[in-house]
Design an enzyme around this catalytic site. Structure first.
Site, PDB file in Angstrom:
ATOM      1  N   SER A  35       0.731  -1.234  -0.095  1.00 27.96           N
ATOM      2  CA  SER A  35       0.123  -0.088  -0.013  1.00 27.96           C
ATOM      3  C   SER A  35       0.749   1.209   0.058  1.00 27.96           C
ATOM      4  O   SER A  35       1.984   1.217   0.572  1.00 27.96           O
ATOM      5  CB  SER A  35      -0.896  -0.184   1.273  1.00 27.96           C
ATOM      6  N   LYS A  36       0.198   2.336  -0.445  1.00 35.41           N
ATOM      7  CA  LYS A  36       0.913   3.662  -0.504  1.00 35.41           C
ATOM      8  C   LYS A  36       1.276   4.315   0.869  1.00 35.41           C
ATOM      9  O   LYS A  36       2.091   5.223   1.181  1.00 35.41           O
ATOM     10  CB  LYS A  36       0.181   4.830  -1.299  1.00 35.41           C
ATOM     11  N   ARG A  37       0.585   3.634   1.915  1.00 39.15           N
ATOM     12  CA  ARG A  37       0.633   3.851   3.248  1.00 39.15           C
ATOM     13  C   ARG A  37       1.738   3.186   4.025  1.00 39.15           C
ATOM     14  O   ARG A  37       1.904   3.664   5.113  1.00 39.15           O
ATOM     15  CB  ARG A  37      -0.889   3.820   3.939  1.00 39.15           C
ATOM     16  N   GLN A  80      -1.443  10.486   5.876  1.00 39.01           N
ATOM     17  CA  GLN A  80      -0.193  10.410   5.324  1.00 39.01           C
ATOM     18  C   GLN A  80       0.713  11.776   5.765  1.00 39.01           C
ATOM     19  O   GLN A  80       0.222  12.930   5.387  1.00 39.01           O
ATOM     20  CB  GLN A  80      -0.104  10.202   3.745  1.00 39.01           C
TER      21      GLN A  80
END
Ligand code: GLU
Length: 363
Positions: free
Chosen positions: A256-258, A296
């Protein structure tokens, strides 16, 4: 139109994820292999989250990888010609969507909905309390004439009238997948701000741009029955769908981008004494980020904080790999093998694992 046309359609809300790069590569390679065209479309209908800088960054990362689009925004020697389809930025195609909303209304497949965000939230909570998934359907006593009158001067969304039948889609990779009607809702197609939702813009554009093959990540699979229902209602061609497998981390979790924030957050918690000042952000932002997994930090702040804490950030975006010094050829070779292999042996009888771009395009 019979020529193969594939498309990569990123939303410019952040950096190009390695999964997005894989989708773009597969779309480009397939189009090349078929002697077709590869389209790049910027899906910037989410006004709050999209930015021109993010769109430029995505084009830049694609070009760095050597992925070049035939049709799309002009950049890095790729794209340029609109081929009569208009802009490749969805935010500049609103007149087309407006015409299509009207068409769907005229056919009786769309209706104005006046629920406020607060009312929708309450419905969602009520469903949650009953341990049910919230599925919005037109109420039984919906009065069409009254709604058309109210729509003249009241803010509203437009919703698609989903059928009460199950929807079966044919996926080139997964085969037939059937979605029961209980899982399908009357989705919003036009938001209260007048913009189309992703779901609607995507089917309109795929039709108008002549897309024959929709290749995208499996996270979109549950969107496809909704798209197919709308495609049928509009009387469009049904493109071929291919949903690529998700990309996982070594620990089996979905990449995930997180994940970068997750790694730094864990180090901040372990250190115990890191302040908002150390992170270079406001107290409120820092407190929220520490608590809320979906929040984020700005990328530059995150990188600086990771360096301070000695945390090695996971590589997720193409930019992370660029910064770490990987060569574009190596990344292309690597992402090509995520969900595919050539099935060929080399002279020593080993699986072919190294190849160049030209090899991918002739398959
Ligand atoms: N804009 C979507 C995204 O960035 C992709 C849409 C699609 O491929 O249909 O996830």
């Amino acid at each position: 139109m019979t020529d193969t046309i594939t498309r990569f359609a990123p939303s410019p809300t952040g950096h190009l994820h390695i999964g997005g790069a894989r989708t773009a590569l597969f779309c480009e390679a397939y189009a090349r292999g078929q002697g077709g065209r590869f389209v790049l479309r910027i899906e910037d209908t989410d006004q709050k989250r999209s930015s021109e800088a993010a769109a430029a960054g995505i084009l830049d990362d694609l070009a760095w990888l050597g992925i070049c689009w035939d049709d799309g925004p002009e950049a890095h020697g790729c794209g340029g010609d609109d081929r009569g389809v208009g802009s490749f930025y969805q935010s500049k195609r609103r007149d087309i969507y407006d015409r299509c909303f009207q068409e769907l209304m005229d056919k009786g497949f769309a209706y104005p909905a006046f629920d406020t965000p607060e009312e929708l939230m309450a419905m969602r909570k009520e469903a949650e309390a009953q341990k049910k998934t919230f599925i919005y359907r037109q109420s039984e006593n919906y009065d069409h004439n009254e709604a058309m009158n109210r729509a003249k001067n009241e803010e509203h969304a437009l919703r698609f009238k989903m059928s009460h039948e199950p929807v079966t889609i044919h996926d080139e990779i997964l085969g037939e997948v059937t979605f029961p009607f209980e899982e399908l809702d009357d989705l919003v197609i036009k938001k209260r701000d007048g913009f189309p939702t992703y779901h609607f813009a995507v089917i309109v554009d795929d039709e108008h741009m002549g897309v024959t093959h929709v290749v995208r990540g499996q996270e979109h699979l549950s969107n496809t029955p909704r798209h197919v229902a709308m495609i049928k209602a509009m009387g469009y061609r049904i493109p071929k769908f291919a949903h690529l497998p998700l990309i996982f981390n070594f620990d089996g979790s979905k990449m995930s981008k997180r994940d970068k924030d997750k790694a730094v957050r864990a180090a901040v918690k372990a250190a115990g004494d890191i302040t908002a000042d150390d992170a270079g952000v406001e107290e409120k932002v820092f407190a929220k980020w520490k608590k809320d997994k979906s929040v984020q930090l700005p990328q530059d702040k995150l990188i600086a904080l990771a360096a301070k804490l000695g945390v090695e950030l996971p590589e997720i975006d193409v930019e992370d790999f660029r910064r770490a010094g990987y060569l574009p050829e190596a990344i292309i070779n690597y992402i090509a093998l995520l969900g595919w292999n050539p099935g060929e042996k080399d002279a020593e009888g080993k699986d072919v694992e190294r190849f160049d771009r030209a090899y991918l395009a002739v398959l």
